[in-house]
Design an enzyme around this catalytic site. Structure first.
Site, mmCIF file in Angstrom:
data_model
loop_
_atom_site.group_PDB
_atom_site.id
_atom_site.type_symbol
_atom_site.label_atom_id
_atom_site.label_comp_id
_atom_site.label_asym_id
_atom_site.label_seq_id
_atom_site.Cartn_x
_atom_site.Cartn_y
_atom_site.Cartn_z
ATOM 1 N NE ARG A 92 -1.310 2.259 2.971
ATOM 2 C CZ ARG A 92 -0.516 3.209 3.458
ATOM 3 N NH1 ARG A 92 -0.168 4.253 2.726
ATOM 4 N NH2 ARG A 92 -0.021 3.095 4.685
ATOM 5 C CB SER A 140 8.131 15.739 13.852
ATOM 6 O OG SER A 140 7.859 14.376 14.063
ATOM 7 C CD GLU A 369 3.452 9.959 4.713
ATOM 8 O OE1 GLU A 369 3.887 11.112 4.757
ATOM 9 O OE2 GLU A 369 3.763 9.159 3.817
ATOM 10 C CB THR A 371 4.796 10.942 15.417
ATOM 11 O OG1 THR A 371 4.735 12.288 15.924
ATOM 12 C CG2 THR A 371 6.131 10.735 14.706
ATOM 13 C CG PHE A 389 3.424 22.101 16.859
ATOM 14 C CD1 PHE A 389 3.592 20.813 16.403
ATOM 15 C CD2 PHE A 389 2.209 22.734 16.650
ATOM 16 C CE1 PHE A 389 2.572 20.149 15.745
ATOM 17 C CE2 PHE A 389 1.181 22.074 15.991
ATOM 18 C CZ PHE A 389 1.366 20.779 15.537
#
Length: 390
Positions: A92, A140, A369, A371, A389
């Site tokens: 996939r 990230s 894509e 965490t 963040f």
């Protein structure tokens, strides 16, 4: 025959065309992937020979319009992703890297020349693409990327010179074209890079415990020279790669439920056949509780995926909704696969059964894509209005 994975009639929410597509992809997975996946996984082989078959099914760039692309709906793509990941996450992921990342970058942000040069070949499986964003020290936080592109001279036609390193880049060693994101004096920009360009080197990352039937690489860019026309003209800043990442995240929402469903059905069949203390495991209350909990989460996760798909097809999907799906469905799927493995006892640690392979793969799917932590903070920002963040 009763579908024990669909407790609430989710099939009634699908059109005949959607169910037909799903059946075609499921048949492909049952005949081309499942009989071979244990060997591919054990030997860390990505089966390039099935790429043309995927192209014939219309799985490459499935949701993109024009330029030789299939032009199917978001729900069609989601259903295909679910069935493919019931085979293996690595297969996939190939479809995702090719279509949702590399092809989407060209389709969304490329020039007409770039679209005409690459999209039809990629949809036909004649050219494989990769997407170079993540770096050894910038996962990230891609805004901290060190890869840099500078102009060699002045004026709009000056060449670009790229230097840097990308890591965990799917398919890079077999790709003919790479989408490389780099910092410039004008912010982050994307570039279409033929992989035979001098200064491009892809090295396979081996010794993996997850996604073994897939290819991940480190890319080294050393004084790689590109013409001005290699830049993606319509992508400026991190919004460019993030729009592509959201396409990939969307496929994961569905795909994770495929891995969960396959693990659940494997555990169900095993429990009905395995005798302990004179009766099948399925006849014990603790076993039934585990199976029920798995089925409930699969049904909820599939409904979530379908709702997000319908919103996407209607042009109403919001970025935070993608985070809802990615966070929830990966988290629930990996628990289902682990619980299914436990139900298989010692047999569950062999490649004769799929749940531990799925669980190992989902460790990667849960990480890439975005965490769990990143998607939690995206949703926390949406709910509270306060970014956390930093």
């Amino acid at each position: 025959m009763t579908d024990t994975a669909d407790l609430i009639g989710i099939d009634s929410l699908l059109s005949d065309e959607e169910k037909s597509l799903r059946a075609d992809v499921r048949s492909f997975v049952d005949t081309a992937i499942k009989p071979n996946i244990a060997e591919w996984y054990e030997n860390a082989v990505f089966p390039l020979e099935i790429v043309p078959e995927m192209a014939k099914l219309g799985l490459l760039g499935m949701h993109l319009q024009g330029y030789g692309c299939p032009g199917r709906t978001a729900v069609d793509y989601g259903l295909a992703a679910l069935e493919l990941e019931a085979g293996d996450s690595g297969l996939r992921t190939f479809v995702s890297v090719q279509g949702s990342l590399a092809m989407s970058a060209i389709s969304k942000h490329g020039s007409e020349d770039q679209k005409n040069e690459w999209l039809a070949k990629m949809a036909a499986g004649e050219a494989i693409g990769c997407f170079g964003l993540t770096e050894p020290t910038a996962g990230s936080d891609p805004g901290s990327m060190q890869t840099f592109a500078r102009r060699d001279g002045s004026g709009p036609d000056a060449d670009w010179i790229l230097n840097g390193t990308k890591r965990w880049i799917g398919l890079a060693s077999v790709a003919k074209v790479a989408i490389i994101w780099a910092m410039t004096d004008d912010g982050v920009r994307g570039f279409v890079v033929p992989t035979d360009t001098n200064g491009f080197k892809a090295t396979v990352i081996d010794r993996k415990l997850s996604m073994r039937a897939s290819i991940q690489c480190e890319i080294e860019l050393t004084d790689l020279r590109l013409p001005a026309s290699a830049m993606l003209p319509n992508a400026k800043g991190l919004r460019g790669p993030f729009e592509c990442l959201n396409e990939a995240r969307y496929g994961i929402i569905w795909g994770a439920m495929g891995a969960a469903r396959d693990s659940y059905l494997t555990a169900l069949e095993y429990s009905q056949q395995r005798l302990q203390f004179g009766k099948p495991l399925a006849g014990y209350q603790l076993t039934q509780e585990k199976l029920v909990n798995m089925a409930l989460e699969i049904n909820k996760g599939t409904l979530l995926a379908l709702q997000i798909g319908r919103l996407k097809d209607a042009g109403q999907l919001q970025p935070h909704q993608v985070s809802v799906g990615k966070l929830n469905n990966c988290r629930e799927a990996i628990q289902i696969c682990r619980d299914a493995r436990a139900m298989l006892g010692g047999n569950g640690i062999t490649l004769d059964y799929s749940p531990l392979r799925h669980a190992n793969n989902l460790e990667s799917v849960r990480t890439y894509e975005g965490t769990d932590e990143v998607h939690t903070l995206i949703l926390g920002n949406h709910i509270t209005g306060t970014p956390a963040f930093r």
